[in-house]
Write a protein that holds these residues in place. Structure first.
Motif, PDB file in Angstrom:
ATOM      1  N   ARG A 215      35.229 138.113 -56.969  1.00  9.96           N
ATOM      2  CA  ARG A 215      34.782 136.780 -56.786  1.00  9.96           C
ATOM      3  C   ARG A 215      34.947 136.189 -55.620  1.00  9.96           C
ATOM      4  O   ARG A 215      34.900 134.910 -55.375  1.00  9.96           O
ATOM      5  CB  ARG A 215      35.473 135.712 -57.643  1.00  9.96           C
ATOM      6  CG  ARG A 215      35.144 136.068 -59.423  1.00  9.96           C
ATOM      7  CD  ARG A 215      35.522 134.861 -60.186  1.00  9.96           C
ATOM      8  NE  ARG A 215      35.959 134.984 -61.482  1.00  9.96           N
ATOM      9  CZ  ARG A 215      36.256 133.871 -62.317  1.00  9.96           C
ATOM     10  NH1 ARG A 215      36.397 132.760 -61.734  1.00  9.96           N
ATOM     11  NH2 ARG A 215      36.512 134.200 -63.495  1.00  9.96           N
ATOM     12  N   SER A 216      35.312 136.857 -54.383  1.00  9.21           N
ATOM     13  CA  SER A 216      35.132 136.355 -52.989  1.00  9.21           C
ATOM     14  C   SER A 216      33.968 136.455 -52.555  1.00  9.21           C
ATOM     15  O   SER A 216      33.207 137.512 -52.900  1.00  9.21           O
ATOM     16  CB  SER A 216      36.505 136.844 -52.474  1.00  9.21           C
ATOM     17  OG  SER A 216      35.935 138.418 -52.145  1.00  9.21           O
ATOM     18  N   ILE A 217      33.488 135.822 -51.625  1.00  7.92           N
ATOM     19  CA  ILE A 217      32.250 135.690 -51.267  1.00  7.92           C
ATOM     20  C   ILE A 217      32.341 135.712 -49.434  1.00  7.92           C
ATOM     21  O   ILE A 217      33.043 134.464 -49.018  1.00  7.92           O
ATOM     22  CB  ILE A 217      31.247 134.785 -51.410  1.00  7.92           C
ATOM     23  CG1 ILE A 217      31.115 134.876 -53.122  1.00  7.92           C
ATOM     24  CG2 ILE A 217      29.902 134.999 -50.891  1.00  7.92           C
ATOM     25  CD1 ILE A 217      30.659 133.468 -53.662  1.00  7.92           C
ATOM     26  N   LEU A 218      31.854 136.649 -48.652  1.00  8.62           N
ATOM     27  CA  LEU A 218      31.929 136.316 -47.346  1.00  8.62           C
ATOM     28  C   LEU A 218      30.733 135.910 -46.600  1.00  8.62           C
ATOM     29  O   LEU A 218      29.714 136.549 -47.243  1.00  8.62           O
ATOM     30  CB  LEU A 218      32.378 137.905 -46.828  1.00  8.62           C
ATOM     31  CG  LEU A 218      33.523 138.795 -47.211  1.00  8.62           C
ATOM     32  CD1 LEU A 218      33.926 139.944 -46.651  1.00  8.62           C
ATOM     33  CD2 LEU A 218      34.974 137.774 -47.143  1.00  8.62           C
TER      34      LEU A 218
ATOM     35  N   ASP B 213      24.990 125.554 -47.867  1.00  9.42           N
ATOM     36  CA  ASP B 213      24.571 124.354 -48.821  1.00  9.42           C
ATOM     37  C   ASP B 213      24.345 124.794 -50.026  1.00  9.42           C
ATOM     38  O   ASP B 213      24.640 124.132 -51.102  1.00  9.42           O
ATOM     39  CB  ASP B 213      23.425 123.572 -48.226  1.00  9.42           C
ATOM     40  CG  ASP B 213      23.892 123.218 -46.717  1.00  9.42           C
ATOM     41  OD1 ASP B 213      24.909 122.909 -46.424  1.00  9.42           O
ATOM     42  OD2 ASP B 213      22.887 122.532 -46.046  1.00  9.42           O
ATOM     43  N   ALA B 214      23.699 125.989 -50.436  1.00 15.20           N
ATOM     44  CA  ALA B 214      23.645 126.545 -51.772  1.00 15.20           C
ATOM     45  C   ALA B 214      24.906 126.810 -52.698  1.00 15.20           C
ATOM     46  O   ALA B 214      24.920 126.693 -53.680  1.00 15.20           O
ATOM     47  CB  ALA B 214      22.426 127.574 -51.618  1.00 15.20           C
ATOM     48  N   LEU B 215      25.756 127.575 -51.645  1.00 14.09           N
ATOM     49  CA  LEU B 215      27.014 127.795 -52.294  1.00 14.09           C
ATOM     50  C   LEU B 215      27.961 126.820 -52.542  1.00 14.09           C
ATOM     51  O   LEU B 215      28.791 127.020 -53.760  1.00 14.09           O
ATOM     52  CB  LEU B 215      27.452 129.003 -51.340  1.00 14.09           C
ATOM     53  CG  LEU B 215      28.509 129.946 -51.667  1.00 14.09           C
ATOM     54  CD1 LEU B 215      27.781 130.794 -52.645  1.00 14.09           C
ATOM     55  CD2 LEU B 215      29.237 130.712 -50.409  1.00 14.09           C
ATOM     56  N   ALA B 216      28.022 125.879 -51.700  1.00 18.60           N
ATOM     57  CA  ALA B 216      29.045 124.822 -51.928  1.00 18.60           C
ATOM     58  C   ALA B 216      29.297 124.130 -53.122  1.00 18.60           C
ATOM     59  O   ALA B 216      30.433 123.816 -53.571  1.00 18.60           O
ATOM     60  CB  ALA B 216      28.699 123.477 -51.085  1.00 18.60           C
TER      61      ALA B 216
ATOM     62  N   LEU C 139      35.452 126.932 -50.538  1.00 17.90           N
ATOM     63  CA  LEU C 139      35.898 127.460 -49.139  1.00 17.90           C
ATOM     64  C   LEU C 139      37.484 127.821 -49.020  1.00 17.90           C
ATOM     65  O   LEU C 139      38.248 127.052 -49.370  1.00 17.90           O
ATOM     66  CB  LEU C 139      35.454 126.702 -48.003  1.00 17.90           C
ATOM     67  CG  LEU C 139      35.853 127.274 -46.720  1.00 17.90           C
ATOM     68  CD1 LEU C 139      34.879 128.349 -46.342  1.00 17.90           C
ATOM     69  CD2 LEU C 139      35.229 126.091 -45.825  1.00 17.90           C
ATOM     70  N   GLU C 140      37.890 129.143 -48.678  1.00 15.99           N
ATOM     71  CA  GLU C 140      39.062 129.194 -48.496  1.00 15.99           C
ATOM     72  C   GLU C 140      39.575 129.820 -47.034  1.00 15.99           C
ATOM     73  O   GLU C 140      40.566 129.267 -46.730  1.00 15.99           O
ATOM     74  CB  GLU C 140      39.549 130.649 -49.353  1.00 15.99           C
ATOM     75  CG  GLU C 140      39.720 130.482 -50.791  1.00 15.99           C
ATOM     76  CD  GLU C 140      40.276 131.671 -51.565  1.00 15.99           C
ATOM     77  OE1 GLU C 140      40.167 132.895 -50.961  1.00 15.99           O
ATOM     78  OE2 GLU C 140      40.788 131.424 -52.611  1.00 15.99           O
ATOM     79  N   LYS C 141      38.779 130.226 -46.141  1.00 18.21           N
ATOM     80  CA  LYS C 141      39.045 130.753 -44.975  1.00 18.21           C
ATOM     81  C   LYS C 141      38.013 130.283 -43.964  1.00 18.21           C
ATOM     82  O   LYS C 141      36.927 130.616 -44.413  1.00 18.21           O
ATOM     83  CB  LYS C 141      39.494 132.065 -44.727  1.00 18.21           C
ATOM     84  CG  LYS C 141      40.780 132.324 -45.518  1.00 18.21           C
ATOM     85  CD  LYS C 141      41.205 133.835 -45.305  1.00 18.21           C
ATOM     86  CE  LYS C 141      42.228 134.361 -46.110  1.00 18.21           C
ATOM     87  NZ  LYS C 141      42.462 135.745 -46.207  1.00 18.21           N
TER      88      LYS C 141
ATOM     89  N   ARG D  38      35.545 131.442 -52.714  1.00 23.41           N
ATOM     90  CA  ARG D  38      35.672 131.962 -53.714  1.00 23.41           C
ATOM     91  C   ARG D  38      35.248 131.280 -55.188  1.00 23.41           C
ATOM     92  O   ARG D  38      35.261 129.956 -55.066  1.00 23.41           O
ATOM     93  CB  ARG D  38      37.536 132.142 -53.988  1.00 23.41           C
ATOM     94  CG  ARG D  38      37.924 132.851 -55.155  1.00 23.41           C
ATOM     95  CD  ARG D  38      39.416 133.213 -55.140  1.00 23.41           C
ATOM     96  NE  ARG D  38      39.638 134.070 -54.068  1.00 23.41           N
ATOM     97  CZ  ARG D  38      39.526 135.278 -54.001  1.00 23.41           C
ATOM     98  NH1 ARG D  38      39.272 136.082 -54.855  1.00 23.41           N
ATOM     99  NH2 ARG D  38      39.782 135.916 -52.858  1.00 23.41           N
ATOM    100  N   LEU D  39      34.860 132.048 -56.110  1.00 22.97           N
ATOM    101  CA  LEU D  39      34.323 131.349 -57.154  1.00 22.97           C
ATOM    102  C   LEU D  39      35.614 131.185 -58.186  1.00 22.97           C
ATOM    103  O   LEU D  39      36.078 132.244 -58.878  1.00 22.97           O
ATOM    104  CB  LEU D  39      33.174 132.457 -57.980  1.00 22.97           C
ATOM    105  CG  LEU D  39      32.072 132.572 -57.249  1.00 22.97           C
ATOM    106  CD1 LEU D  39      31.221 133.715 -57.728  1.00 22.97           C
ATOM    107  CD2 LEU D  39      31.345 131.125 -57.089  1.00 22.97           C
ATOM    108  N   THR D  40      36.201 129.965 -58.291  1.00 20.88           N
ATOM    109  CA  THR D  40      37.433 129.860 -59.077  1.00 20.88           C
ATOM    110  C   THR D  40      36.882 129.322 -60.395  1.00 20.88           C
ATOM    111  O   THR D  40      35.805 128.754 -60.628  1.00 20.88           O
ATOM    112  CB  THR D  40      38.275 128.665 -58.600  1.00 20.88           C
ATOM    113  OG1 THR D  40      37.573 127.372 -58.485  1.00 20.88           O
ATOM    114  CG2 THR D  40      38.487 129.196 -57.113  1.00 20.88           C
ATOM    115  N   ASN D  41      37.744 129.226 -61.347  1.00 18.74           N
ATOM    116  CA  ASN D  41      37.403 128.732 -62.712  1.00 18.74           C
ATOM    117  C   ASN D  41      36.908 127.455 -62.590  1.00 18.74           C
ATOM    118  O   ASN D  41      35.901 126.682 -63.182  1.00 18.74           O
ATOM    119  CB  ASN D  41      38.489 128.813 -63.750  1.00 18.74           C
ATOM    120  CG  ASN D  41      38.829 130.343 -64.047  1.00 18.74           C
ATOM    121  OD1 ASN D  41      38.257 131.034 -63.908  1.00 18.74           O
ATOM    122  ND2 ASN D  41      39.838 130.481 -64.748  1.00 18.74           N
TER     123      ASN D  41
END
Length: 567
Positions: A15-18, A31-34, A39-41, A50-53
């Protein structure tokens, strides 16, 4: 679907996205992801989301479907998505609302048509304690007093309830918005402010009435609150961060509605009046003389038949207020914030007790439309003077951050910036009073701290608004709800470790649009090769998430240029 290796995303099975920053489609992808990823780093070239619950549930509550989220990932991914991810997102998004709370006569009932799931939840110790008598196969009765704590328990076990139990109506209060404000200026609610208030209210239906509106500092969250009040037409309790914020709310309400002065009251350490619209501070609510006693001012929640409670800067809601909020779930609740990030990690409590995120507008979008000022952000790295390097090297770990923060070499950078922006309105904000008093002494600039009497504080703010004072030094009181629309430049000399929410609040002090169209300039002074630099990276996460990037400047070169110029 054909994947494009020039796309900016690498989506991974954990579930992490680079995200590649140096990519032509970076801004579009960000903008589409937000709306559904956190955002983690954010180092220079690759950002990690990261896609969190909670990020998925907030997106679901705002109306985004799992298919729409997966489509965003497909459109911007370099490679085929991990085979598990679509099903994983669909499963997690589907959990929101599979359990519902509804009103039943004088009680509530928990309803779930998925009978095996209901059986499983009913056996969870955290949930079972709040369930009453079973009715049929798909329903449990619930005491109204357990409405909040049950929702907390359900979020904790991974099945957030959709609360459709409705609200007490509250005492009526006719409120009309003015077309011409008391100040004599024309007034209209901006489209995004109107839209966010409408989405919260939802025509008075049970699917509205509780939730959080996320808007940038400077975008007029106070106006959203006032617009919601006008839709509700109910007696309202407003909770905010400081006496300065209380007075600002009262000033704005009286300026932009037809309410009389006597109908809008202050409840704070200074004044304790309760009226149809009451504005209180979190501090007075949580004040008590003895830590063993109950909070005496919690009675404010029962003093009137409130139809709406507004939580200003909801990310700063004190932990004790969560407890009382759990007990007033029958009141409509509106949270206002620039960021859902809480430094204590209690975002789930905001979700379950205030409500899910209902509306969010990216800062850059409002900036592009001229509703907030365009901002340039610069990190100025300053070396420790040689005599202090050894003191820092041998200092205890817990003292290193403060030593770095109070680096006296920062004063020379301030001198350079004050010279560069002579004639502009400049705010200097910091964490440590000793440091701020040194700056005050050197530059003869007025200083406002928590100890500054409110009369003196308001006088200085007003003189700054009128342009009679061009420079102010602010302690942490400058983080919250100060309306200083003409500030051009903010110099941050020290902060609260890695606080992303503080970075948001401080940038917000200079984001009101400038009458002359000037840019806003945000400088943060950081001591290189120290713990302060490490924490600065975390603070910048928030600005990166909003689409801002820092320029890096060398403090030594800046001050050397000043010496060459004057020497």
């Amino acid at each position: 679907m054909q994947y494009d290796p020039t796309n900016p995303l690498i989506v991974q099975g954990d579930r992490s996205i680079l995200v590649e920053v140096d990519n032509p489609r970076y801004a579009e992808a960000r903008d589409a992801l937000a709306p559904f990823a956190e955002l983690e780093k954010s180092p220079e070239h690759i950002h990690t989301y990261r896609l969190t619950n909670l990020s998925l549930w907030n997106a679901a509550a705002a109306g985004l479907t799992a298919d729409e989220m997966v489509d965003v990932l497909r459109r911007f991914s370099k490679f085929p998505l991990p085979t598990n991810l679509g099903a994983d997102i669909s499963e997690m998004v589907s959990r929101y609302g599979r359990v519902k709370l509804e009103r039943f006569e004088d009680k509530l009932r928990l309803v779930c048509s998925d009978l095996p799931l209901l059986e499983e939840l009913a056996r969870q110790p955290k949930v079972r304690a709040y369930l009453g008598e079973r009715q049929g196969t798909a329903t449990f009765l619930v005491e109204p007093a357990f409405r909040g704590v049950l929702k907390q328990a359900l979020v904790a076990v991974g099945y957030p309830a959709e609360d459709l139990a409705g609200y007490t109506e509250g005492a009526g209060l006719p409120i009309q918005l003015r077309d011409l404000a008391r100040s004599g200026l024309p007034f209209h609610v901006r489209d995004y402010q109107r839209e966010s208030a409408d989405i919260f209210f939802a025509g008075g239906a049970v699917r509205g009435g509780s939730g959080v509106i996320v808007l940038p500092c400077g975008a007029g969250k106070t106006i959203v609150g006032i617009a919601a009040m006008a839709l509700m037409q109910k007696s309202t309790l407003i909770l905010t961060t400081s006496i300065t914020a209380v007075k600002q709310w009262i000033r704005e309400i009286l300026d932009k509605t037809d309410l009389k002065d006597s109908e809008v009251t202050e409840y704070s350490g200074e004044v304790k009046e309760i009226g149809p619209v009451t504005v209180a501070t979190y501090q007075i609510l949580t004040h008590r003389t003895d830590k063993k006693e109950e909070f005496p001012h919690f009675k404010l929640f029962d003093q009137r038949d409130w139809g709406l409670i507004i939580y200003d800067e909801v990310h700063l809601l004190p932990a004790p207020v969560f407890r009382v909020t759990a007990n007033i779930q029958a009141r409509r609740r509106l949270g206002l914030t620039a960021t859902l990030i809480r430094e204590d990690g209690r975002e789930e409590d905001v979700f379950s007790l205030i409500g899910p995120k209902k509306y969010d507008v990216p800062w850059r979008e409002l900036e592009s439309r001229g509703w907030i000022a365009e901002a340039n952000c610069t990190e100025v790295r300053v070396a420790l003077p040689e005599p202090l390097r050894m003191e820092y090297a041998v200092a205890e770990w817990r003292n290193k951050y403060r030593l770095a923060s109070e680096n006296p070499a920062k004063e020379d950078v301030i001198a350079r910036l004050l010279e560069q922006y002579a004639g502009k309105q400049v705010l200097i904000i910091g964490q440590y009073l000793h440091q701020l008093r040194q700056i005050q002494k050197r530059f003869n600039i007025p200083l406002i701290t928590g100890q500054t009497p409110n009369v003196e504080r308001e006088d200085l703010y007003n003189r700054f608004r009128r342009g009679e004072v061009l420079q102010l030094i602010l302690s942490k009181v400058g983080n919250f709800a100060i309306d200083l629309p003409d500030a051009n430049v903010l110099i941050q000399v020290s902060g609260t470790f890695g606080s992303r929410q503080e970075e948001a609040q401080r940038l917000g002090r200079i984001l009101r649009p400038k009458a002359n169209g000037d840019l806003a300039h945000f400088f943060t002074l950081v001591t290189r090769d120290t713990r302060e630099l490490d924490f600065a990276h975390h603070r910048q996460l928030f600005l990166t998430e909003q689409g801002y990037s820092y320029q890096i400047a060398d403090g030594g070169e800046m001050t050397a240029a000043t010496v060459r110029k004057t020497g």
